[in-house]
Design a protein around this motif. Structure first.
Motif, PDB file in Angstrom:
ATOM      1  N   GLY A  86       0.788  -1.218   0.000  1.00 11.22           N
ATOM      2  CA  GLY A  86       0.000   0.000   0.000  1.00 11.22           C
ATOM      3  C   GLY A  86       0.817   1.264   0.000  1.00 11.22           C
ATOM      4  N   ILE A  87       0.082   2.369  -0.077  1.00 11.94           N
ATOM      5  CA  ILE A  87       0.654   3.707  -0.091  1.00 11.94           C
ATOM      6  C   ILE A  87      -0.180   4.591   0.819  1.00 11.94           C
ATOM      7  N   ALA A  88       0.464   5.561   1.457  1.00 11.33           N
ATOM      8  CA  ALA A  88      -0.238   6.517   2.311  1.00 11.33           C
ATOM      9  C   ALA A  88       0.338   7.905   2.087  1.00 11.33           C
ATOM     10  N   LEU A  89      -0.545   8.896   2.009  1.00 11.61           N
ATOM     11  CA  LEU A  89      -0.163  10.296   1.865  1.00 11.61           C
ATOM     12  C   LEU A  89      -0.826  11.086   2.981  1.00 11.61           C
ATOM     13  N   GLY A  90      -0.086  12.005   3.588  1.00  9.16           N
ATOM     14  CA  GLY A  90      -0.652  12.756   4.698  1.00  9.16           C
ATOM     15  C   GLY A  90      -0.109  14.164   4.776  1.00  9.16           C
ATOM     16  N   ALA A  91      -0.775  14.985   5.581  1.00  8.14           N
ATOM     17  CA  ALA A  91      -0.349  16.368   5.776  1.00  8.14           C
ATOM     18  C   ALA A  91      -0.742  16.819   7.173  1.00  8.14           C
ATOM     19  N   ASP A  92       0.141  17.582   7.813  1.00 10.37           N
ATOM     20  CA  ASP A  92      -0.130  18.221   9.100  1.00 10.37           C
ATOM     21  C   ASP A  92       0.034  19.728   8.928  1.00 10.37           C
ATOM     22  N   TRP A  93      -0.899  20.483   9.511  1.00  7.28           N
ATOM     23  CA  TRP A  93      -0.826  21.943   9.447  1.00  7.28           C
ATOM     24  C   TRP A  93      -1.097  22.494  10.834  1.00  7.28           C
ATOM     25  N   LYS A  94      -0.173  23.326  11.337  1.00  4.36           N
ATOM     26  CA  LYS A  94      -0.281  23.893  12.675  1.00  4.36           C
ATOM     27  C   LYS A  94      -0.341  25.413  12.564  1.00  4.36           C
ATOM     28  N   PRO A  95      -1.554  25.965  12.355  1.00  6.37           N
ATOM     29  CA  PRO A  95      -1.667  27.416  12.165  1.00  6.37           C
ATOM     30  C   PRO A  95      -1.346  28.213  13.417  1.00  6.37           C
ATOM     31  N   THR A  96      -1.609  27.624  14.609  1.00 13.09           N
ATOM     32  CA  THR A  96      -1.286  28.302  15.867  1.00 13.09           C
ATOM     33  C   THR A  96      -0.658  27.289  16.809  1.00 13.09           C
ATOM     34  N   ALA A  97      -0.162  27.771  17.934  1.00 13.77           N
ATOM     35  CA  ALA A  97       0.459  26.881  18.915  1.00 13.77           C
ATOM     36  C   ALA A  97      -0.552  25.932  19.542  1.00 13.77           C
ATOM     37  N   LYS A  98      -1.848  26.280  19.481  1.00  8.84           N
ATOM     38  CA  LYS A  98      -2.879  25.469  20.119  1.00  8.84           C
ATOM     39  C   LYS A  98      -3.650  24.572  19.153  1.00  8.84           C
ATOM     40  N   LEU A  99      -3.495  24.760  17.855  1.00  4.09           N
ATOM     41  CA  LEU A  99      -4.363  24.088  16.886  1.00  4.09           C
ATOM     42  C   LEU A  99      -3.538  23.361  15.830  1.00  4.09           C
ATOM     43  N   VAL A 100      -3.881  22.077  15.591  1.00  7.97           N
ATOM     44  CA  VAL A 100      -3.218  21.269  14.573  1.00  7.97           C
ATOM     45  C   VAL A 100      -4.282  20.562  13.738  1.00  7.97           C
ATOM     46  N   PHE A 101      -4.180  20.672  12.410  1.00 10.75           N
ATOM     47  CA  PHE A 101      -5.028  19.924  11.488  1.00 10.75           C
ATOM     48  C   PHE A 101      -4.194  18.815  10.845  1.00 10.75           C
ATOM     49  N   ASN A 102      -4.831  17.674  10.562  1.00  6.34           N
ATOM     50  CA  ASN A 102      -4.128  16.605   9.867  1.00  6.34           C
ATOM     51  C   ASN A 102      -5.082  15.882   8.932  1.00  6.34           C
ATOM     52  N   ALA A 103      -4.520  15.292   7.876  1.00  6.94           N
ATOM     53  CA  ALA A 103      -5.312  14.550   6.898  1.00  6.94           C
ATOM     54  C   ALA A 103      -4.460  13.417   6.348  1.00  6.94           C
ATOM     55  N   GLN A 104      -5.125  12.317   5.946  1.00  9.83           N
ATOM     56  CA  GLN A 104      -4.395  11.174   5.392  1.00  9.83           C
ATOM     57  C   GLN A 104      -5.263  10.419   4.399  1.00  9.83           C
ATOM     58  N   LEU A 105      -4.636   9.980   3.321  1.00  6.99           N
ATOM     59  CA  LEU A 105      -5.262   9.121   2.320  1.00  6.99           C
ATOM     60  C   LEU A 105      -4.401   7.878   2.185  1.00  6.99           C
ATOM     61  N   SER A 106      -5.019   6.691   2.287  1.00 12.08           N
ATOM     62  CA  SER A 106      -4.251   5.449   2.171  1.00 12.08           C
ATOM     63  C   SER A 106      -4.994   4.453   1.294  1.00 12.08           C
ATOM     64  N   HIS A 107      -4.218   3.600   0.632  1.00  9.42           N
ATOM     65  CA  HIS A 107      -4.785   2.544  -0.213  1.00  9.42           C
ATOM     66  C   HIS A 107      -3.937   1.290  -0.044  1.00  9.42           C
ATOM     67  N   ASP A 108      -4.608   0.140   0.169  1.00  9.18           N
ATOM     68  CA  ASP A 108      -3.921  -1.136   0.345  1.00  9.18           C
ATOM     69  C   ASP A 108      -4.505  -2.186  -0.580  1.00  9.18           C
ATOM     70  N   ASP A 109      -3.626  -2.966  -1.196  1.00 10.71           N
ATOM     71  CA  ASP A 109      -4.008  -4.183  -1.912  1.00 10.71           C
ATOM     72  C   ASP A 109      -3.677  -5.357  -1.000  1.00 10.71           C
ATOM     73  N   ILE A 110      -4.671  -6.210  -0.749  1.00 10.61           N
ATOM     74  CA  ILE A 110      -4.537  -7.272   0.246  1.00 10.61           C
ATOM     75  C   ILE A 110      -4.820  -8.615  -0.410  1.00 10.61           C
ATOM     76  N   SER A 111      -3.856  -9.521  -0.321  1.00  7.20           N
ATOM     77  CA  SER A 111      -4.004 -10.859  -0.887  1.00  7.20           C
ATOM     78  C   SER A 111      -4.014 -11.881   0.241  1.00  7.20           C
ATOM     79  N   GLN A 166      -9.213  -4.653  -1.902  1.00  2.95           N
ATOM     80  CA  GLN A 166      -8.641  -3.313  -1.996  1.00  2.95           C
ATOM     81  C   GLN A 166      -9.318  -2.451  -0.941  1.00  2.95           C
ATOM     82  N   LEU A 167      -8.515  -1.853  -0.069  1.00  2.00           N
ATOM     83  CA  LEU A 167      -9.038  -1.048   1.034  1.00  2.00           C
ATOM     84  C   LEU A 167      -8.522   0.378   0.896  1.00  2.00           C
ATOM     85  N   THR A 168      -9.450   1.332   0.802  1.00  2.00           N
ATOM     86  CA  THR A 168      -9.099   2.744   0.675  1.00  2.00           C
ATOM     87  C   THR A 168      -9.735   3.522   1.822  1.00  2.00           C
ATOM     88  N   THR A 169      -8.937   4.340   2.498  1.00  2.00           N
ATOM     89  CA  THR A 169      -9.461   5.161   3.586  1.00  2.00           C
ATOM     90  C   THR A 169      -8.965   6.592   3.428  1.00  2.00           C
TER      91      THR A 169
END
Length: 414
Positions: free
Chosen positions: A322-347, A365-368
């Motif tokens: 599989g593969i995973a892509l993600g991002a973190d964004w911290k606009p202030t010292a108190k706040l953090v946003f995060n996101a992730q996309l992943s895809h797996d082929d499972i046999s 195939q599992l995508t989240t």
């Protein structure tokens, strides 16, 4: 197929009331955090409210009606927990401990309510200037995933772990590393007893550290899995015991001050005591990169290929790529946003049910995709929100599904 009616009884908390409970926890006063080198004793309380549109991962309304007696596959639940974290310094040694007790209540399928726990005790030891490591024990009791059971049957999994690790400096820049671990897994549901296991692992390696802090490690790992209860495949009881070797290389590299690259590449061999048709030999590994675009934004990417049980659905292995892509964004010292996309082929080539038949192995195939945030409400009180969407496409009948879920949690230290 047996239907599982929803139970009733005392009035369940609404979502608003559950959130109110969490906010009360958040109002607990708490002192400032201690410095890293100080002894700490940190009690905490946390609460979580969750919603899942398809908790039992059913494929369609027909299957839902047959299993649940209704086409409504959604469920909500809430968890309250109390625990403590402790760090205690004794000369140059550090004792770390964690203990938590939690309770989870479901709003409709109350037979799934359970009490859980999570604890560990670890000693970070240091001998002279050349040897260091850790030794400890851990135990966790929690509810298993419903993704492959696909019905409201409670199965509490107890996982016990004992481990020892050491790193010995033989001469700059070389380290000799070794360790051992035992993991015992017990399922309390009779239909899942074939998954009870004891896995013993030993490993040894040599690590080189460059002048800039990058590391290269040659490592060899052996794992022996024992399953005391045979898995019934048709009319044949199958022993899922195995021996696995992982021999390879691991790296950690910082090409720039804003980029971190890590990875491992192994040649893996797993041999089973019975049904050798499912033995595996081949490459496994992981490659991950973190790039700090700015002081507030980090992008992440990873590729992996490994073998192992997915969501505890079988005592045998699956081959996951599989593969995973993600991002973190911290606009202030108190706040953090995060996101992730992943895809797996499972046999499911390691499943004895396929190895003993002429049927083609199951392929999934599992995508989240998920997005969340963490917000520091008070000095030691954090609020979290997570939204998630998952889709599994399977070659096996009635094994595909889709779901949406949401969780809001609050933790307060005092």
């Amino acid at each position: 197929m047996k239907a599982y009616p929803k139970t009733s009884g005392m009035r369940q908390l609404t979502a608003a009331e559950s959130l109110a409970v969490l906010m009360v926890l958040g109002m607990m006063s708490s002192p400032a955090r201690a410095e890293e080198n100080e002894d700490t004793f940190t009690p905490y309380a946390r609460g979580l409210y969750g919603y899942d549109s398809n908790l039992f991962r059913l494929q369609n309304d027909q299957e839902a009606n047959a299993v649940l007696g209704t086409t409504d596959t959604s469920e909500s639940y809430y968890t309250l927990a109390a625990g403590l974290d402790m760090n205690l310094r004794v000369s140059r040694q550090v004792i770390r401990a964690h203990a938590e007790y939690n309770q989870t209540w479901f709003n409709q399928y109350r037979q799934l309510n359970y009490d859980g726990r999570d604890a560990y005790l670890k000693w970070d030891w240091l001998v002279g200037s050349r040897a260091k490591g850790d030794v400890g024990i851990a135990e966790k009791l929690t509810q298993a995933s419903y993704a492959n059971v696909k019905k409201p049957v409670s199965n509490l999994i107890r996982t016990r772990q004992r481990f020892f690790n050491a790193a010995i400096k033989v001469d700059n820049p070389w380290l000799v590393k070794l360790g051992a671990e035992r993991v015992d897994t017990d399922n309390n549901a009779s239909v899942q007893k074939a998954l009870d296991a004891t896995v013993d692992t030993v490993h040894a390696g040599v690590q080189y550290t460059s002048g800039k802090g990058s590391t290269v490690e040659l490592i060899s790992r052996r794992s022996d899995g024992q399953y005391p209860n045979r898995q019934l495949v048709g009319l044949d009881p199958v022993d899922n015991g195995y021996r696995q070797w992982d021999n390879g290389i691991a790296i950690a590299w910082a090409p720039t001050g804003k980029t971190q690259v890590s990875g491992k590449l192994n040649y893996t061999q797993r041999n089973y005591a019975e049904v050798p048709h499912r033995d595996y030999s081949g490459l496994t590994g992981l490659l991950a990169m973190d790039w700090m675009v700015t002081g507030k934004t980090t992008l992440k990417a990873s590729l992996h290929r490994d073998i192992g049980a997915l969501e505890n659905d079988t005592a045998s292995h699956t081959l996951n790529q599989g593969i995973a892509l993600g991002a973190d964004w911290k606009p202030t010292a108190k706040l953090v946003f995060n996101a992730q996309l992943s895809h797996d082929d499972i046999s499911y080539t390691g499943d004895p049910g396929f190895a003993l038949s002429t049927a083609p192995a199951r392929e999934d195939q599992l995508t989240t995709v998920q997005a969340g945030l963490q917000y520091s409400v008070l000095r030691n009180t954090r609020l979290g929100l997570m939204l998630k969407r998952g889709v599994r496409d399977s070659s096996e009948a009635l094994s595909s599904y889709g779901y949406n879920s949401a969780m809001i949690n609050l933790r307060s230290e005092f």
